[in-house]
Design an enzyme around this catalytic site. Sequence first.
Site, PDB file in Angstrom:
ATOM      1  N   ARG A 137     -20.527 -28.953 -34.810  1.00 23.55           N
ATOM      2  CA  ARG A 137     -21.501 -28.903 -33.713  1.00 23.55           C
ATOM      3  C   ARG A 137     -20.848 -28.939 -32.336  1.00 23.55           C
ATOM      4  O   ARG A 137     -21.471 -29.319 -31.345  1.00 23.55           O
ATOM      5  CB  ARG A 137     -22.547 -30.010 -33.845  1.00 23.55           C
ATOM      6  CG  ARG A 137     -23.378 -29.900 -35.113  1.00 23.55           C
ATOM      7  CD  ARG A 137     -24.607 -30.806 -35.062  1.00 23.55           C
ATOM      8  NE  ARG A 137     -25.430 -30.615 -36.257  1.00 23.55           N
ATOM      9  CZ  ARG A 137     -25.334 -31.331 -37.370  1.00 23.55           C
ATOM     10  NH1 ARG A 137     -24.436 -32.316 -37.436  1.00 23.55           N
ATOM     11  NH2 ARG A 137     -26.121 -31.103 -38.407  1.00 23.55           N
ATOM     12  N   LYS A 191     -18.986 -17.404 -22.237  1.00 21.11           N
ATOM     13  CA  LYS A 191     -19.673 -16.535 -23.195  1.00 21.11           C
ATOM     14  C   LYS A 191     -18.757 -16.318 -24.392  1.00 21.11           C
ATOM     15  O   LYS A 191     -17.617 -15.862 -24.238  1.00 21.11           O
ATOM     16  CB  LYS A 191     -20.021 -15.187 -22.563  1.00 21.11           C
ATOM     17  CG  LYS A 191     -21.256 -15.224 -21.703  1.00 21.11           C
ATOM     18  CD  LYS A 191     -21.659 -13.806 -21.280  1.00 21.11           C
ATOM     19  CE  LYS A 191     -22.955 -13.797 -20.522  1.00 21.11           C
ATOM     20  NZ  LYS A 191     -23.354 -12.427 -20.106  1.00 21.11           N
ATOM     21  N   GLU A 215     -12.435  -4.081 -15.363  1.00 21.38           N
ATOM     22  CA  GLU A 215     -13.149  -5.314 -15.049  1.00 21.38           C
ATOM     23  C   GLU A 215     -12.746  -5.867 -13.685  1.00 21.38           C
ATOM     24  O   GLU A 215     -13.468  -6.674 -13.098  1.00 21.38           O
ATOM     25  CB  GLU A 215     -12.910  -6.365 -16.144  1.00 21.38           C
ATOM     26  CG  GLU A 215     -13.459  -5.988 -17.513  1.00 21.38           C
ATOM     27  CD  GLU A 215     -14.965  -6.207 -17.645  1.00 21.38           C
ATOM     28  OE1 GLU A 215     -15.611  -6.538 -16.633  1.00 21.38           O
ATOM     29  OE2 GLU A 215     -15.487  -6.033 -18.766  1.00 21.38           O
ATOM     30  N   LYS A 218     -15.981 -14.204 -10.261  1.00 18.94           N
ATOM     31  CA  LYS A 218     -16.742 -14.538 -11.463  1.00 18.94           C
ATOM     32  C   LYS A 218     -17.142 -16.013 -11.463  1.00 18.94           C
ATOM     33  O   LYS A 218     -18.276 -16.354 -11.842  1.00 18.94           O
ATOM     34  CB  LYS A 218     -15.958 -14.210 -12.727  1.00 18.94           C
ATOM     35  CG  LYS A 218     -16.777 -14.529 -13.979  1.00 18.94           C
ATOM     36  CD  LYS A 218     -16.320 -13.834 -15.219  1.00 18.94           C
ATOM     37  CE  LYS A 218     -17.327 -14.025 -16.341  1.00 18.94           C
ATOM     38  NZ  LYS A 218     -16.925 -13.386 -17.602  1.00 18.94           N
ATOM     39  N   GLU A 250     -27.379 -17.174 -17.448  1.00 16.01           N
ATOM     40  CA  GLU A 250     -27.964 -15.853 -17.186  1.00 16.01           C
ATOM     41  C   GLU A 250     -29.494 -15.902 -17.242  1.00 16.01           C
ATOM     42  O   GLU A 250     -30.148 -15.032 -17.809  1.00 16.01           O
ATOM     43  CB  GLU A 250     -27.418 -14.827 -18.176  1.00 16.01           C
ATOM     44  CG  GLU A 250     -27.419 -13.389 -17.669  1.00 16.01           C
ATOM     45  CD  GLU A 250     -26.665 -12.437 -18.566  1.00 16.01           C
ATOM     46  OE1 GLU A 250     -27.300 -11.573 -19.163  1.00 16.01           O
ATOM     47  OE2 GLU A 250     -25.420 -12.560 -18.661  1.00 16.01           O
ATOM     48  N   ARG A 305     -26.224 -13.758 -12.862  1.00 13.50           N
ATOM     49  CA  ARG A 305     -25.086 -13.509 -13.739  1.00 13.50           C
ATOM     50  C   ARG A 305     -25.185 -12.145 -14.413  1.00 13.50           C
ATOM     51  O   ARG A 305     -24.172 -11.568 -14.816  1.00 13.50           O
ATOM     52  CB  ARG A 305     -24.967 -14.618 -14.796  1.00 13.50           C
ATOM     53  CG  ARG A 305     -23.727 -14.459 -15.665  1.00 13.50           C
ATOM     54  CD  ARG A 305     -23.396 -15.676 -16.485  1.00 13.50           C
ATOM     55  NE  ARG A 305     -22.192 -15.440 -17.268  1.00 13.50           N
ATOM     56  CZ  ARG A 305     -21.514 -16.379 -17.922  1.00 13.50           C
ATOM     57  NH1 ARG A 305     -21.930 -17.635 -17.895  1.00 13.50           N
ATOM     58  NH2 ARG A 305     -20.437 -16.065 -18.601  1.00 13.50           N
ATOM     59  N   ASN A 363     -22.716  -7.658 -15.820  1.00 13.65           N
ATOM     60  CA  ASN A 363     -22.827  -6.678 -16.898  1.00 13.65           C
ATOM     61  C   ASN A 363     -22.822  -5.241 -16.389  1.00 13.65           C
ATOM     62  O   ASN A 363     -23.135  -4.310 -17.143  1.00 13.65           O
ATOM     63  CB  ASN A 363     -24.113  -6.920 -17.694  1.00 13.65           C
ATOM     64  CG  ASN A 363     -24.077  -8.238 -18.448  1.00 13.65           C
ATOM     65  OD1 ASN A 363     -23.080  -8.585 -19.064  1.00 13.65           O
ATOM     66  ND2 ASN A 363     -25.166  -8.987 -18.370  1.00 13.65           N
ATOM     67  N   HIS A 411     -21.971  -2.262 -18.620  1.00 14.69           N
ATOM     68  CA  HIS A 411     -21.918  -2.700 -20.011  1.00 14.69           C
ATOM     69  C   HIS A 411     -23.031  -2.114 -20.879  1.00 14.69           C
ATOM     70  O   HIS A 411     -22.834  -1.920 -22.074  1.00 14.69           O
ATOM     71  CB  HIS A 411     -21.936  -4.232 -20.081  1.00 14.69           C
ATOM     72  CG  HIS A 411     -20.646  -4.870 -19.665  1.00 14.69           C
ATOM     73  ND1 HIS A 411     -20.108  -4.700 -18.409  1.00 14.69           N
ATOM     74  CD2 HIS A 411     -19.773  -5.673 -20.338  1.00 14.69           C
ATOM     75  CE1 HIS A 411     -18.966  -5.379 -18.325  1.00 14.69           C
ATOM     76  NE2 HIS A 411     -18.753  -5.970 -19.477  1.00 14.69           N
ATOM     77  N   HIS A 419     -21.479  -0.375 -23.843  1.00 13.31           N
ATOM     78  CA  HIS A 419     -21.637  -0.875 -25.203  1.00 13.31           C
ATOM     79  C   HIS A 419     -22.199   0.203 -26.127  1.00 13.31           C
ATOM     80  O   HIS A 419     -21.860   0.255 -27.318  1.00 13.31           O
ATOM     81  CB  HIS A 419     -22.533  -2.107 -25.228  1.00 13.31           C
ATOM     82  CG  HIS A 419     -21.855  -3.361 -24.755  1.00 13.31           C
ATOM     83  ND1 HIS A 419     -22.524  -4.549 -24.572  1.00 13.31           N
ATOM     84  CD2 HIS A 419     -20.564  -3.608 -24.433  1.00 13.31           C
ATOM     85  CE1 HIS A 419     -21.671  -5.476 -24.153  1.00 13.31           C
ATOM     86  NE2 HIS A 419     -20.484  -4.921 -24.059  1.00 13.31           N
ATOM     87  N   HIS A 430     -12.817  -1.700 -24.956  1.00 13.77           N
ATOM     88  CA  HIS A 430     -13.954  -2.257 -24.230  1.00 13.77           C
ATOM     89  C   HIS A 430     -13.901  -1.894 -22.748  1.00 13.77           C
ATOM     90  O   HIS A 430     -14.894  -1.443 -22.158  1.00 13.77           O
ATOM     91  CB  HIS A 430     -14.003  -3.773 -24.404  1.00 13.77           C
ATOM     92  CG  HIS A 430     -15.063  -4.435 -23.578  1.00 13.77           C
ATOM     93  ND1 HIS A 430     -16.408  -4.199 -23.759  1.00 13.77           N
ATOM     94  CD2 HIS A 430     -14.971  -5.307 -22.527  1.00 13.77           C
ATOM     95  CE1 HIS A 430     -17.111  -4.910 -22.883  1.00 13.77           C
ATOM     96  NE2 HIS A 430     -16.260  -5.581 -22.124  1.00 13.77           N
TER      97      HIS A 430
END
Length: 366
Positions: free
Chosen positions: A120, A142, A184, A226, A236, A241, A245, A248, A252, A266
Amino acid sequence: MTVIPVSLDDRSYDVIVENGLLARAAGHLAPLSRGRTMAIVTDENLHPHLATLQASLSAAGVASESIVLPPGEGTKSWAMLERLTDRLLDLGVERGDHVIALGGGVIGDLVGFACAILKRGCGFVQIPTTLLAQVDSSVGGKTAINSRAGKNLIGAFHQPAMVLVDPTTLDTLPNRQVRAGYAEVVKYGLIDDADFFDWCEANAGALLAGDAAARSHAIGHSIAAKARIVGEDEFETKGRRALLNLGHTFGHALEAEAGFSDRLLHGEGVAAGMALAYGFSAAQGIAPVGDAARVSAHLRSVGLPDGLAAAGSTDDGATLVAHMMHDKKMSAGTLPFLLARGIGQTYVDKTVDLAAVAAFLDSQPR
């Protein structure tokens, strides 16, 4: 040494940037070891960096065990997550321990997610060794793995205890990987910092050629940008935030078309996606056509794809939009898009007609 704070109340941490830091990493890691063996997760391409890190720990009296995984996007999978968590449990990792993620975005994302769910939640440290990971994925918490439905759809927010960035690790990185990471970097200029985009246009060649000052400036500036955005909107939920993206959603979809493989890295997908986002914005009369052309020209000049043809895409618009429908930003059946009113003027648009997106994609050269 540059120290950049990521301010998140009791989850705050520092990003430390320094040339040669990997060989001195034990000075930062030893206090987290609690006198116990530290697990280091890395990939098969990083044995020299692993040896440097382990030597530093050993000299400080910190024992370590390495877990070496295959390189590549395929490692962000259920199978590798199970393999990693089983190994960490075999090593007796406790909640109070900190696992070290030594590698690029794949290793960082996988290790972060494993640590988010192991018992956990246990601690971890990011030591990113690629430009993309140093300026983006290692900061902000993330973590995720991929699924058949799409990229990064299984994950959690889990902040590291610290991030240690040694820009000299880029000296051993293949040129293609450095270029992919640069996507990026330039992203931060396109989001909300036109002056930084100007800097990128003037200094990208030096950065990609290995100029230490250019690399250090780009890395520090990108991390600070960032950290500021993450500090404003960690989960987000406020919309801020989501600006990170940029490129993206389109990118993606292109990565999904390529099977999340080395056919399209990527960062390459993000580059093509940013060019498409600016191109779509211009086609809709939102952004100046000249700004979209300027973005595409800069990406081409550094060897990054600036559209469908350069990204190797052959799917039609409807197929690519179908890939986008698996985007984790979907809300009540609506897919937000990152569009732009100009360079450094990105915004979130929740009213985009997907049919218009498909038609735009169909109009692009293949």
